[in-house]
Design a protein around this motif. Structure first.
Motif, PDB file in Angstrom:
ATOM      1  N   ALA A   8       0.828  -1.208   0.000  1.00 12.40           N
ATOM      2  CA  ALA A   8       0.000   0.000   0.000  1.00 12.40           C
ATOM      3  C   ALA A   8       0.862   1.257   0.000  1.00 12.40           C
ATOM      4  O   ALA A   8       0.543   2.251  -0.663  1.00 12.40           O
ATOM      5  CB  ALA A   8      -0.934   0.003   1.208  1.00 12.40           C
ATOM      6  N   LEU A   9       1.963   1.218   0.733  1.00 12.43           N
ATOM      7  CA  LEU A   9       2.869   2.372   0.783  1.00 12.43           C
ATOM      8  C   LEU A   9       3.572   2.602  -0.544  1.00 12.43           C
ATOM      9  O   LEU A   9       4.073   3.711  -0.797  1.00 12.43           O
ATOM     10  CB  LEU A   9       3.906   2.173   1.895  1.00 12.43           C
ATOM     11  N   SER A  10       3.609   1.581  -1.396  1.00 12.90           N
ATOM     12  CA  SER A  10       4.249   1.712  -2.707  1.00 12.90           C
ATOM     13  C   SER A  10       3.310   2.324  -3.742  1.00 12.90           C
ATOM     14  O   SER A  10       3.742   2.646  -4.858  1.00 12.90           O
ATOM     15  CB  SER A  10       4.713   0.331  -3.201  1.00 12.90           C
ATOM     16  N   GLN A  11       2.045   2.489  -3.385  1.00 11.36           N
ATOM     17  CA  GLN A  11       1.103   3.130  -4.293  1.00 11.36           C
ATOM     18  C   GLN A  11       1.388   4.634  -4.338  1.00 11.36           C
ATOM     19  O   GLN A  11       2.139   5.161  -3.513  1.00 11.36           O
ATOM     20  CB  GLN A  11      -0.330   2.872  -3.826  1.00 11.36           C
ATOM     21  N   PRO A  12       0.804   5.348  -5.322  1.00  7.78           N
ATOM     22  CA  PRO A  12       1.036   6.796  -5.399  1.00  7.78           C
ATOM     23  C   PRO A  12       0.632   7.509  -4.106  1.00  7.78           C
ATOM     24  O   PRO A  12      -0.539   7.563  -3.747  1.00  7.78           O
ATOM     25  CB  PRO A  12       0.132   7.221  -6.565  1.00  7.78           C
ATOM     26  N   LEU A  13       1.627   8.002  -3.401  1.00  8.11           N
ATOM     27  CA  LEU A  13       1.444   8.687  -2.122  1.00  8.11           C
ATOM     28  C   LEU A  13       2.513   9.762  -2.001  1.00  8.11           C
ATOM     29  O   LEU A  13       3.625   9.598  -2.516  1.00  8.11           O
ATOM     30  CB  LEU A  13       1.632   7.715  -0.944  1.00  8.11           C
ATOM     31  N   SER A  14       2.191  10.832  -1.317  1.00  6.35           N
ATOM     32  CA  SER A  14       3.227  11.826  -1.045  1.00  6.35           C
ATOM     33  C   SER A  14       4.148  11.279   0.038  1.00  6.35           C
ATOM     34  O   SER A  14       3.730  10.469   0.884  1.00  6.35           O
ATOM     35  CB  SER A  14       2.596  13.143  -0.586  1.00  6.35           C
ATOM     36  N   ASN A  15       5.381  11.686   0.028  1.00  7.42           N
ATOM     37  CA  ASN A  15       6.323  11.229   1.047  1.00  7.42           C
ATOM     38  C   ASN A  15       5.907  11.638   2.458  1.00  7.42           C
ATOM     39  O   ASN A  15       6.083  10.853   3.401  1.00  7.42           O
ATOM     40  CB  ASN A  15       7.732  11.716   0.730  1.00  7.42           C
ATOM     41  N   PRO A  16       5.355  12.863   2.659  1.00  2.00           N
ATOM     42  CA  PRO A  16       4.870  13.191   4.005  1.00  2.00           C
ATOM     43  C   PRO A  16       3.795  12.222   4.502  1.00  2.00           C
ATOM     44  O   PRO A  16       3.749  11.894   5.687  1.00  2.00           O
ATOM     45  CB  PRO A  16       4.318  14.609   3.852  1.00  2.00           C
ATOM     46  N   ALA A  17       2.935  11.734   3.592  1.00  2.00           N
ATOM     47  CA  ALA A  17       1.906  10.764   3.993  1.00  2.00           C
ATOM     48  C   ALA A  17       2.561   9.463   4.429  1.00  2.00           C
ATOM     49  O   ALA A  17       2.132   8.831   5.405  1.00  2.00           O
ATOM     50  CB  ALA A  17       0.931  10.521   2.845  1.00  2.00           C
ATOM     51  N   ARG A  18       3.595   9.052   3.719  1.00  2.00           N
ATOM     52  CA  ARG A  18       4.326   7.830   4.106  1.00  2.00           C
ATOM     53  C   ARG A  18       4.993   7.999   5.468  1.00  2.00           C
ATOM     54  O   ARG A  18       4.947   7.092   6.311  1.00  2.00           O
ATOM     55  CB  ARG A  18       5.370   7.492   3.046  1.00  2.00           C
ATOM     56  N   GLN A 108      -1.183 -10.971  -4.024  1.00  2.00           N
ATOM     57  CA  GLN A 108      -0.212 -11.490  -4.986  1.00  2.00           C
ATOM     58  C   GLN A 108      -0.337 -10.856  -6.368  1.00  2.00           C
ATOM     59  O   GLN A 108       0.655 -10.589  -7.030  1.00  2.00           O
ATOM     60  CB  GLN A 108      -0.349 -13.009  -5.091  1.00  2.00           C
ATOM     61  N   ASN A 109      -1.540 -10.611  -6.818  1.00  2.00           N
ATOM     62  CA  ASN A 109      -1.738 -10.077  -8.172  1.00  2.00           C
ATOM     63  C   ASN A 109      -2.660  -8.871  -8.145  1.00  2.00           C
ATOM     64  O   ASN A 109      -3.566  -8.782  -7.310  1.00  2.00           O
ATOM     65  CB  ASN A 109      -2.346 -11.152  -9.083  1.00  2.00           C
ATOM     66  N   LYS A 110      -2.426  -7.958  -9.075  1.00  2.00           N
ATOM     67  CA  LYS A 110      -3.274  -6.783  -9.225  1.00  2.00           C
ATOM     68  C   LYS A 110      -3.946  -6.813 -10.584  1.00  2.00           C
ATOM     69  O   LYS A 110      -3.354  -7.274 -11.568  1.00  2.00           O
ATOM     70  CB  LYS A 110      -2.455  -5.504  -9.086  1.00  2.00           C
ATOM     71  N   LEU A 151     -15.740  -0.606 -13.358  1.00  2.00           N
ATOM     72  CA  LEU A 151     -15.538  -1.052 -14.737  1.00  2.00           C
ATOM     73  C   LEU A 151     -15.254   0.142 -15.652  1.00  2.00           C
ATOM     74  O   LEU A 151     -14.571   0.011 -16.667  1.00  2.00           O
ATOM     75  CB  LEU A 151     -16.769  -1.814 -15.249  1.00  2.00           C
ATOM     76  N   GLY A 152     -15.785   1.287 -15.276  1.00  2.00           N
ATOM     77  CA  GLY A 152     -15.555   2.502 -16.046  1.00  2.00           C
ATOM     78  C   GLY A 152     -14.212   3.142 -15.767  1.00  2.00           C
ATOM     79  O   GLY A 152     -13.902   4.195 -16.336  1.00  2.00           O
ATOM     80  N   THR A 156      -7.473   1.593 -12.975  1.00  2.00           N
ATOM     81  CA  THR A 156      -7.263   1.279 -11.559  1.00  2.00           C
ATOM     82  C   THR A 156      -6.976  -0.208 -11.407  1.00  2.00           C
ATOM     83  O   THR A 156      -7.829  -1.055 -11.658  1.00  2.00           O
ATOM     84  CB  THR A 156      -8.507   1.647 -10.720  1.00  2.00           C
ATOM     85  N   GLN A 157      -5.762  -0.530 -11.017  1.00  2.00           N
ATOM     86  CA  GLN A 157      -5.317  -1.910 -10.861  1.00  2.00           C
ATOM     87  C   GLN A 157      -5.059  -2.177  -9.376  1.00  2.00           C
ATOM     88  O   GLN A 157      -4.174  -1.562  -8.767  1.00  2.00           O
ATOM     89  CB  GLN A 157      -4.023  -2.134 -11.648  1.00  2.00           C
ATOM     90  N   LEU A 158      -5.844  -3.062  -8.783  1.00  2.00           N
ATOM     91  CA  LEU A 158      -5.712  -3.358  -7.361  1.00  2.00           C
ATOM     92  C   LEU A 158      -5.672  -4.862  -7.132  1.00  2.00           C
ATOM     93  O   LEU A 158      -6.128  -5.651  -7.966  1.00  2.00           O
ATOM     94  CB  LEU A 158      -6.891  -2.754  -6.578  1.00  2.00           C
ATOM     95  N   SER A 159      -5.141  -5.241  -5.979  1.00  2.00           N
ATOM     96  CA  SER A 159      -5.164  -6.652  -5.591  1.00  2.00           C
ATOM     97  C   SER A 159      -6.568  -7.009  -5.110  1.00  2.00           C
ATOM     98  O   SER A 159      -7.393  -6.119  -4.826  1.00  2.00           O
ATOM     99  CB  SER A 159      -4.151  -6.904  -4.473  1.00  2.00           C
TER     100      SER A 159
END
Length: 214
Positions: A8-18, A108-110, A151-152, A156-159
């Motif tokens: 989850a931390l590897s998803q698009p996030l600002s560094n301050p949020a991490r 394991q997969n997204k 679907l629209g 968005t690719q998620l596990s």
């Protein structure tokens, strides 16, 4: 910190949020309940600012919390409002307490969501319990609405874990949105207000003013 959190931390996030998650929320989280320690904005700002002062307002902290909500790292309790100050409040870190075996398998997969998607039953039950979703039953129509929306958005690719987590959050929002208009929500409880006609002081003065002119 487990693999689901790192993912989850590897998803698009600002560094301050991490930094907020890893150095403020995660170290004080209850590993049994997922509850964070109390959010103290003053201490969080000191941590985030370091040698340069960039964070001075509570709404800046709330913006970072919203980022963490969007990637499933935290949940906001139903008696709190992300658009108001959460100073001295607690949030929930759902990935801390979900069983690691389930986490690893479901991460394991997204992929984009697909037409016949269904949530993972066991994970759904665990997450629903964790975030306080009282009515855990859902209809095919609710699943269909959720799937149709995503679907629209094929980018968005998620596990499967993350899709199930999003579905739980969606149901929770739906339940809160269906509070009857004649009822008042107090925390997670509903009360029916007594019927009454209330006239404030200005209205009363206006009535008296026109009455005296008659």
């Amino acid at each position: 910190m487990n693999s689901a959190e790192l993912d989850a931390l590897s998803q698009p996030l600002s560094n301050p949020a991490r930094v907020l998650y890893m150095l403020s929320l995660r170290p004080n989280a209850n590993v049994q309940t997922g509850a964070s320690g109390e959010l103290v904005y003053k201490h969080i700002m000191q941590l985030l600012n370091g040698t340069e002062q960039h964070f001075t307002l509570g709404r800046q902290i709330n913006a970072l919390l919203k980022e963490l909500v969007n990637v499933g790292l935290i949940e906001i309790p139903s008696d709190c409002d992300i658009n108001r100050s959460l100073n001295n409040k607690r949030v929930i870190l759902p990935l801390v307490v979900v069983k690691q075996a389930s986490v690893e398998r479901l991460h394991q997969n997204k992929s984009a969501i697909y037409i016949d998607w269904q949530p993972d039953d066991k994970l759904f039950a665990e997450l629903a319990q964790l975030v306080g979703l009282i009515d855990k039953a859902f209809t095919p129509e609710e699943t269909g609405d959720f799937v149709a929306y995503w679907l629209g958005r094929p980018d968005t690719q998620l596990s499967h874990f993350q899709w199930t987590q999003k579905f739980v959050s969606y149901l929770k929002q739906q339940r809160l949105a269906k509070v009857p208009r004649h009822k008042t929500q107090i925390g997670s409880q509903l009360t029916t207000p007594q019927s009454a006609v209330e006239i404030d002081d200005n209205a009363r003065k206006l009535v008296e003013k026109y009455r005296s002119k008659q």
